[in-house]
Design a protein around this motif. Structure first.
Motif, short mmCIF file in Angstrom:
data_model
loop_
_atom_site.label_atom_id
_atom_site.label_comp_id
_atom_site.label_asym_id
_atom_site.label_seq_id
_atom_site.Cartn_x
_atom_site.Cartn_y
_atom_site.Cartn_z
N SER A 1 12.92 5.41 -12.88
CA SER A 1 12.61 6.91 -12.85
C SER A 1 12.83 7.31 -11.46
CB SER A 1 11.31 7.29 -13.51
OG SER A 1 11.30 6.47 -14.77
N PRO A 2 13.48 8.70 -11.32
CA PRO A 2 13.45 9.25 -10.17
C PRO A 2 11.82 9.60 -9.36
CG PRO A 2 14.68 10.40 -11.58
CD PRO A 2 13.99 9.44 -12.56
N LEU A 3 11.93 9.51 -8.19
CA LEU A 3 10.80 9.70 -7.57
C LEU A 3 10.66 11.21 -7.36
CD1 LEU A 3 10.53 7.20 -4.78
CD2 LEU A 3 9.31 6.89 -6.97
N GLU A 4 9.30 11.74 -7.39
CA GLU A 4 8.98 13.32 -7.37
C GLU A 4 9.33 13.66 -5.90
OE1 GLU A 4 4.89 13.84 -8.64
OE2 GLU A 4 5.47 13.24 -10.68
N GLY A 5 9.15 12.73 -4.87
CA GLY A 5 9.29 12.98 -3.42
C GLY A 5 9.57 11.59 -2.89
N SER B 1 0.89 -1.15 0.04
CA SER B 1 -0.04 -0.10 -0.04
C SER B 1 0.96 1.32 -0.08
CB SER B 1 -0.89 -0.02 1.07
OG SER B 1 -1.82 -1.07 1.37
N LEU B 2 0.77 2.11 -0.96
CA LEU B 2 1.37 3.33 -1.18
C LEU B 2 0.66 4.51 -0.54
CD1 LEU B 2 2.98 2.70 -4.70
CD2 LEU B 2 4.19 2.11 -2.41
N THR B 3 1.14 5.49 0.40
CA THR B 3 0.56 6.80 0.60
C THR B 3 1.42 7.89 0.24
OG1 THR B 3 1.07 6.16 2.86
CG2 THR B 3 -0.87 5.60 2.45
N GLY B 4 0.86 8.88 0.22
CA GLY B 4 1.86 10.13 -0.15
C GLY B 4 2.40 10.00 -1.58
N ALA B 5 1.85 9.18 -2.29
CA ALA B 5 2.42 9.06 -3.69
C ALA B 5 1.60 9.68 -4.86
CB ALA B 5 2.69 7.58 -4.21
N LEU C 1 -8.48 16.07 -5.57
CA LEU C 1 -7.75 17.18 -4.45
C LEU C 1 -8.58 16.85 -3.12
CD1 LEU C 1 -7.11 20.11 -6.56
CD2 LEU C 1 -5.58 18.39 -5.90
N GLY C 2 -7.91 16.83 -2.16
CA GLY C 2 -8.61 16.92 -0.85
C GLY C 2 -9.09 15.59 -0.19
N HIS C 3 -8.75 14.57 -0.84
CA HIS C 3 -9.06 13.17 -0.60
C HIS C 3 -7.77 12.34 -0.30
CE1 HIS C 3 -12.72 14.42 -2.26
NE2 HIS C 3 -13.29 13.78 -1.27
N PRO C 4 -7.54 11.74 0.95
CA PRO C 4 -6.51 10.94 1.15
C PRO C 4 -6.57 9.73 0.19
CG PRO C 4 -7.84 10.81 3.13
CD PRO C 4 -8.60 11.63 2.20
N LEU C 5 -5.43 9.21 -0.34
CA LEU C 5 -5.45 8.14 -1.34
C LEU C 5 -4.22 7.06 -0.92
CD1 LEU C 5 -6.51 7.00 -4.07
CD2 LEU C 5 -4.81 8.36 -5.26
N VAL C 6 -4.74 5.86 -0.92
CA VAL C 6 -3.87 4.72 -0.79
C VAL C 6 -4.15 3.91 -2.06
CG1 VAL C 6 -3.34 2.72 0.59
CG2 VAL C 6 -4.30 4.82 1.53
N ARG C 7 -2.93 3.71 -2.78
CA ARG C 7 -2.57 2.65 -3.83
C ARG C 7 -2.39 1.36 -3.52
NH1 ARG C 7 -3.04 6.86 -7.93
NH2 ARG C 7 -2.52 8.93 -7.24
N THR C 8 -3.02 0.48 -3.85
CA THR C 8 -2.76 -0.94 -3.45
C THR C 8 -2.59 -2.05 -4.26
OG1 THR C 8 -4.00 -0.15 -1.30
CG2 THR C 8 -3.40 -2.74 -1.95
N ALA C 9 -1.67 -3.01 -4.38
CA ALA C 9 -1.43 -3.79 -5.42
C ALA C 9 -0.85 -5.19 -4.41
CB ALA C 9 -0.34 -3.79 -6.39
N GLU C 10 -1.12 -6.32 -5.02
CA GLU C 10 -0.63 -7.59 -4.30
C GLU C 10 0.62 -8.33 -5.23
OE1 GLU C 10 -3.94 -10.00 -3.36
OE2 GLU C 10 -4.23 -8.89 -1.38
#
Length: 117
Positions: free
Chosen positions: A64-68, A5-9, A40-49
């Motif tokens: 590729s380099p990450l933006e942050g 699960s990725l957050t802040g991405a 915008l304004g909604h927290p998002l979690v991206r998930t894969a298995e």
């Protein structure tokens, strides 16, 4: 099986991380399944298995380099989580932020950044 699960991405950073893992392990997501833009304004979690195997499909290439920075939460069996963590460490600068362990599985929170040469 490891749930990642990725957050802040951003969608681009999520795609970069998932592409690295997709080259190393079988996944529930196809190559055409790319992250979508967030509202915008909604927290998002991206998930894969991902299903780590004894032999990786291939070693992750320099992505590729990450933006942050972003947070990746890995959840699954001990050995499988360690294998996914190793693949991420090969491609990104990884800082472990915390772990939680149970009888059969563990959860690890990692901060990912672009690896500097």
């Amino acid at each position: 099986m490891v749930t990642v699960s990725l957050t802040g991405a951003s969608k681009e950073d999520a795609a970069t991380v998932f592409d690295v893992l997709r080259t190393a392990f079988p996944t529930d997501r196809g190559a055409a399944d790319v992250p979508q833009e967030q509202e915008l304004g909604h927290p998002l979690v991206r998930t894969a298995e991902f299903e780590p195997t004894r032999e990786r499909l291939s070693m992750p290439a320099a992505p590729s380099p990450l933006e942050g920075s972003l947070t990746a939460t890995l959840q699954g069996g001990y050995v499988a989580v360690d294998q996914v963590g190793e693949a991420l460490s090969a491609a990104f600068a990884v800082h472990e932020q915390g772990t939680a362990s149970g009888d059969q599985e563990k959860e690890v929170d990692l901060q990912l950044r672009t690896k500097r040469s």
